[in-house]
Design a protein around this motif. Structure first.
Motif, PDB file in Angstrom:
ATOM      1  N   ALA A  94      -3.432 -11.806 -32.081  1.00 50.94           N
ATOM      2  CA  ALA A  94      -2.631 -11.122 -31.052  1.00 50.94           C
ATOM      3  C   ALA A  94      -2.145  -9.770 -31.554  1.00 50.94           C
ATOM      4  CB  ALA A  94      -1.446 -12.004 -30.655  1.00 50.94           C
ATOM      5  N   GLY A  95      -1.697  -9.725 -32.803  1.00 56.07           N
ATOM      6  CA  GLY A  95      -1.240  -8.468 -33.380  1.00 56.07           C
ATOM      7  C   GLY A  95      -2.376  -7.475 -33.539  1.00 56.07           C
ATOM      8  N   ARG A  96      -3.537  -7.968 -33.974  1.00 55.23           N
ATOM      9  CA  ARG A  96      -4.689  -7.081 -34.158  1.00 55.23           C
ATOM     10  C   ARG A  96      -5.138  -6.482 -32.827  1.00 55.23           C
ATOM     11  NH1 ARG A  96      -6.112 -11.679 -37.401  1.00 55.23           N
ATOM     12  NH2 ARG A  96      -5.479 -11.222 -39.548  1.00 55.23           N
ATOM     13  N   LEU A  97      -5.111  -7.285 -31.775  1.00 51.81           N
ATOM     14  CA  LEU A  97      -5.510  -6.780 -30.462  1.00 51.81           C
ATOM     15  C   LEU A  97      -4.546  -5.703 -29.971  1.00 51.81           C
ATOM     16  CD1 LEU A  97      -6.584 -10.150 -28.815  1.00 51.81           C
ATOM     17  CD2 LEU A  97      -8.084  -8.219 -29.366  1.00 51.81           C
ATOM     18  N   GLY A  98      -3.258  -5.872 -30.261  1.00 53.55           N
ATOM     19  CA  GLY A  98      -2.280  -4.853 -29.898  1.00 53.55           C
ATOM     20  C   GLY A  98      -2.514  -3.554 -30.645  1.00 53.55           C
ATOM     21  N   VAL A  99      -2.781  -3.654 -31.955  1.00 55.20           N
ATOM     22  CA  VAL A  99      -3.063  -2.461 -32.756  1.00 55.20           C
ATOM     23  C   VAL A  99      -4.332  -1.779 -32.252  1.00 55.20           C
ATOM     24  CG1 VAL A  99      -3.661  -1.614 -35.067  1.00 55.20           C
ATOM     25  CG2 VAL A  99      -1.860  -3.332 -34.802  1.00 55.20           C
ATOM     26  N   LEU A 100      -5.348  -2.580 -31.915  1.00 52.90           N
ATOM     27  CA  LEU A 100      -6.596  -2.036 -31.391  1.00 52.90           C
ATOM     28  C   LEU A 100      -6.356  -1.259 -30.105  1.00 52.90           C
ATOM     29  CD1 LEU A 100      -9.736  -1.887 -31.257  1.00 52.90           C
ATOM     30  CD2 LEU A 100      -9.662  -4.073 -30.039  1.00 52.90           C
ATOM     31  N   ASP A 101      -5.644  -1.850 -29.169  1.00 55.29           N
ATOM     32  CA  ASP A 101      -5.405  -1.197 -27.886  1.00 55.29           C
ATOM     33  C   ASP A 101      -4.608   0.091 -28.082  1.00 55.29           C
ATOM     34  OD1 ASP A 101      -5.861  -1.852 -24.901  1.00 55.29           O
ATOM     35  OD2 ASP A 101      -3.795  -1.171 -24.946  1.00 55.29           O
ATOM     36  N   ALA A 102      -3.600   0.031 -28.939  1.00 59.63           N
ATOM     37  CA  ALA A 102      -2.774   1.216 -29.196  1.00 59.63           C
ATOM     38  C   ALA A 102      -3.586   2.331 -29.846  1.00 59.63           C
ATOM     39  CB  ALA A 102      -1.586   0.844 -30.081  1.00 59.63           C
ATOM     40  N   SER A 103      -4.441   1.959 -30.799  1.00 60.17           N
ATOM     41  CA  SER A 103      -5.192   2.971 -31.546  1.00 60.17           C
ATOM     42  C   SER A 103      -6.239   3.665 -30.685  1.00 60.17           C
ATOM     43  CB  SER A 103      -5.857   2.339 -32.768  1.00 60.17           C
ATOM     44  OG  SER A 103      -6.876   1.429 -32.388  1.00 60.17           O
ATOM     45  N   GLU A 104      -6.621   3.035 -29.573  1.00 58.64           N
ATOM     46  CA  GLU A 104      -7.630   3.633 -28.711  1.00 58.64           C
ATOM     47  C   GLU A 104      -7.047   4.557 -27.652  1.00 58.64           C
ATOM     48  OE1 GLU A 104      -9.660   0.118 -27.406  1.00 58.64           O
ATOM     49  OE2 GLU A 104     -11.057   0.157 -29.093  1.00 58.64           O
ATOM     50  N   CYS A 105      -5.727   4.590 -27.526  1.00 53.71           N
ATOM     51  CA  CYS A 105      -5.111   5.449 -26.509  1.00 53.71           C
ATOM     52  C   CYS A 105      -5.194   6.947 -26.841  1.00 53.71           C
ATOM     53  CB  CYS A 105      -3.660   5.026 -26.265  1.00 53.71           C
ATOM     54  SG  CYS A 105      -3.525   3.493 -25.291  1.00 53.71           S
ATOM     55  N   PRO A 106      -4.950   7.372 -28.094  1.00 53.11           N
ATOM     56  CA  PRO A 106      -5.051   8.819 -28.362  1.00 53.11           C
ATOM     57  C   PRO A 106      -6.422   9.425 -28.060  1.00 53.11           C
ATOM     58  CG  PRO A 106      -3.760   7.762 -30.074  1.00 53.11           C
ATOM     59  CD  PRO A 106      -4.347   6.652 -29.237  1.00 53.11           C
ATOM     60  N   PRO A 107      -7.538   8.829 -28.516  1.00 49.77           N
ATOM     61  CA  PRO A 107      -8.822   9.458 -28.178  1.00 49.77           C
ATOM     62  C   PRO A 107      -9.200   9.344 -26.707  1.00 49.77           C
ATOM     63  CG  PRO A 107      -9.195   7.405 -29.360  1.00 49.77           C
ATOM     64  CD  PRO A 107      -7.729   7.680 -29.422  1.00 49.77           C
ATOM     65  N   THR A 108      -8.724   8.290 -26.037  1.00 52.47           N
ATOM     66  CA  THR A 108      -9.089   8.080 -24.628  1.00 52.47           C
ATOM     67  C   THR A 108      -8.223   8.891 -23.677  1.00 52.47           C
ATOM     68  OG1 THR A 108      -9.703   5.804 -25.197  1.00 52.47           O
ATOM     69  CG2 THR A 108      -9.520   6.327 -22.864  1.00 52.47           C
ATOM     70  N   PHE A 109      -6.923   8.947 -23.966  1.00 48.77           N
ATOM     71  CA  PHE A 109      -5.983   9.566 -23.029  1.00 48.77           C
ATOM     72  C   PHE A 109      -5.213  10.745 -23.625  1.00 48.77           C
ATOM     73  CE2 PHE A 109      -6.263   5.008 -21.786  1.00 48.77           C
ATOM     74  CZ  PHE A 109      -6.882   5.188 -20.559  1.00 48.77           C
ATOM     75  N   ASN A 110      -5.574  11.145 -24.844  1.00 53.29           N
ATOM     76  CA  ASN A 110      -4.915  12.273 -25.509  1.00 53.29           C
ATOM     77  C   ASN A 110      -3.410  12.058 -25.657  1.00 53.29           C
ATOM     78  OD1 ASN A 110      -5.047  14.693 -26.862  1.00 53.29           O
ATOM     79  ND2 ASN A 110      -4.887  15.960 -25.034  1.00 53.29           N
ATOM     80  N   THR A 111      -3.022  10.800 -25.846  1.00 49.42           N
ATOM     81  CA  THR A 111      -1.610  10.511 -26.068  1.00 49.42           C
ATOM     82  C   THR A 111      -1.255  10.798 -27.524  1.00 49.42           C
ATOM     83  OG1 THR A 111      -2.154   8.210 -26.583  1.00 49.42           O
ATOM     84  CG2 THR A 111      -1.491   8.696 -24.321  1.00 49.42           C
ATOM     85  N   ASP A 112       0.002  11.078 -27.766  1.00 51.08           N
ATOM     86  CA  ASP A 112       0.480  11.206 -29.135  1.00 51.08           C
ATOM     87  C   ASP A 112       0.404   9.823 -29.787  1.00 51.08           C
ATOM     88  OD1 ASP A 112       2.837  11.060 -31.229  1.00 51.08           O
ATOM     89  OD2 ASP A 112       2.385  13.184 -30.933  1.00 51.08           O
ATOM     90  N   PRO A 113       0.013   9.726 -31.057  1.00 56.10           N
ATOM     91  CA  PRO A 113      -0.078   8.414 -31.712  1.00 56.10           C
ATOM     92  C   PRO A 113       1.208   7.597 -31.681  1.00 56.10           C
ATOM     93  CG  PRO A 113      -1.185  10.068 -33.034  1.00 56.10           C
ATOM     94  CD  PRO A 113      -0.481  10.808 -31.928  1.00 56.10           C
ATOM     95  N   SER A 114       2.342   8.270 -31.484  1.00 57.26           N
ATOM     96  CA  SER A 114       3.619   7.553 -31.439  1.00 57.26           C
ATOM     97  C   SER A 114       3.937   7.013 -30.048  1.00 57.26           C
ATOM     98  CB  SER A 114       4.760   8.483 -31.878  1.00 57.26           C
ATOM     99  OG  SER A 114       4.939   9.540 -30.938  1.00 57.26           O
ATOM    100  N   GLN A 115       3.124   7.356 -29.049  1.00 57.74           N
ATOM    101  CA  GLN A 115       3.431   6.977 -27.668  1.00 57.74           C
ATOM    102  C   GLN A 115       3.068   5.522 -27.370  1.00 57.74           C
ATOM    103  OE1 GLN A 115       1.809   9.751 -24.841  1.00 57.74           O
ATOM    104  NE2 GLN A 115       3.092   9.031 -23.160  1.00 57.74           N
ATOM    105  N   VAL A 116       1.956   5.047 -27.920  1.00 58.59           N
ATOM    106  CA  VAL A 116       1.557   3.645 -27.807  1.00 58.59           C
ATOM    107  C   VAL A 116       1.348   3.133 -29.226  1.00 58.59           C
ATOM    108  CG1 VAL A 116      -0.034   1.979 -26.797  1.00 58.59           C
ATOM    109  CG2 VAL A 116       0.394   4.148 -25.616  1.00 58.59           C
ATOM    110  N   VAL A 117       2.113   2.109 -29.594  1.00 60.50           N
ATOM    111  CA  VAL A 117       2.154   1.662 -30.990  1.00 60.50           C
ATOM    112  C   VAL A 117       1.877   0.162 -31.063  1.00 60.50           C
ATOM    113  CG1 VAL A 117       3.571   1.515 -33.082  1.00 60.50           C
ATOM    114  CG2 VAL A 117       3.877   3.434 -31.497  1.00 60.50           C
TER     115      VAL A 117
END
Length: 311
Positions: A84-107
């Motif tokens: 569950a934790g790994r899936l959360g990290v995975l989803d968060a880490s894919e937001c910056p390249p996909t949506f140009n979010t700041d890495p601190s926005q989805v953690v």
């Protein structure tokens, strides 16, 4: 020490969970041909989308609440242990390249820290305190959202994250794969995707993990759509950080505008490669500086900026 900390009590508790149930009809699965096992596993996986579909109203309500917080500058934080934790990290880490979010926005927070992504950290999932410490280290505020993720719905780390976040006034979501879970009860929004017993008894990286990934994909993707990070179904905030993404950027501008290659290259050059800005210069017939200003005035929403350009 809670009563569930005693090994006998914990065993009794696990035996009551749907995700931990034993399936006697599969007791001889190891004796089957590989293709037969693959067919059984594929059939099991095919049931997951229906389990997610049964909870779409709750998922949508939670997403609207998340988007409202994030529109006011809040962050989205996933917290879980193991898969569950790994899936959360995975989803968060894919937001910056996909949506140009700041890495601190989805953690993504995982029990045991970053090392737990690749190595099991024994005992970390049993600590509510570690979850609270992780959230405090982020400087959690009432504008933020914390999504606790746990297949069982009873993992202390996920529970601790939700309880600590709720006490801080943050929005909380509890995502589990068992009905009537403590995690869902502890959160503002409880989402319980009941996928049933696993092919391998208690191996919740299987159907439960698939269900969690589907829901986390929905939370991040639809939230970003609500925040104007897309234009139709195009990823107009994609960050062109490699050759493939640069090619994708040009294709997105082409799909959005119908412009020829020369005009697309000129638009991207005039906007430092920003896809959204390039589309606005073409469709809105404005220069790069004006495009940047209109998007800033529109909170980054391309449709709104296009309307302003047309005025």
């Amino acid at each position: 020490m809670t009563s569930s900390s005693h090994p006998r009590d914990l065993r009794t508790e696990l035996e009551s969970l749907t995700t931990e149930a034993f399936r006697p009809e599969l007791a001889e699965i190891d004796r089957l041909p590989t293709l037969a096992i693959a067919r059984i596993m594929n059939g099991e996986d095919a049931t997951v989308p229906a389990a997610v579909a049964a909870r779409l109203p709750q998922i949508a309500t939670a997403i609207d609440a998340v988007a409202e917080r994030m529109a006011r500058g809040g962050r989205l934080v996933y917290a879980g242990a193991g898969t569950a934790g790994r899936l959360g990290v995975l989803d968060a880490s894919e937001c910056p390249p996909t949506f140009n979010t700041d890495p601190s926005q989805v953690v993504g927070l995982i029990a045991g820290g970053p090392g737990a992504m690749v190595t099991s950290v024994e005992g970390a999932e049993d600590s509510r305190e570690l979850a609270a410490q992780g959230l405090d280290a982020l400087g959690l505020t009432a504008r933020d959202t914390v999504v606790g993720v746990s297949a069982s719905g009873r993992t202390p780390y996920a529970l601790g994250a939700v309880e600590h976040a709720r006490a801080a006034g943050a929005l909380t979501v509890g995502l589990s794969c068992n009905a009537d879970s403590p995690l869902a009860a502890a959160a503002d929004h409880g989402i319980e995707i009941v996928v049933g017993p696993e092919l391998l008894t208690g191996s919740t990286r299987l159907k439960a993990g698939t269900a969690q990934k589907l829901v986390l994909n929905m939370i991040s993707t639809i939230t970003m759509i609500r925040l104007g990070k897309t234009y139709g179904n195009l990823m107009v905030d994609v960050r062109a950080s490699n050759d493939k993404l640069r090619a994708r950027s040009r294709r997105i501008v082409a799909l959005a505008t119908g412009a020829d290659d020369k005009e697309i290259e000129e638009a991207l050059a005039a906007t430092d490669g920003e896809v959204k800005n390039a589309i606005l210069t073409i469709l809105g017939a404005v220069d790069g500086t004006t495009a940047a200003r209109l998007l800033a005035e529109s909170d980054g929403r391309l449709r709104t900026a296009l309307e302003k350009a047309a005025d």
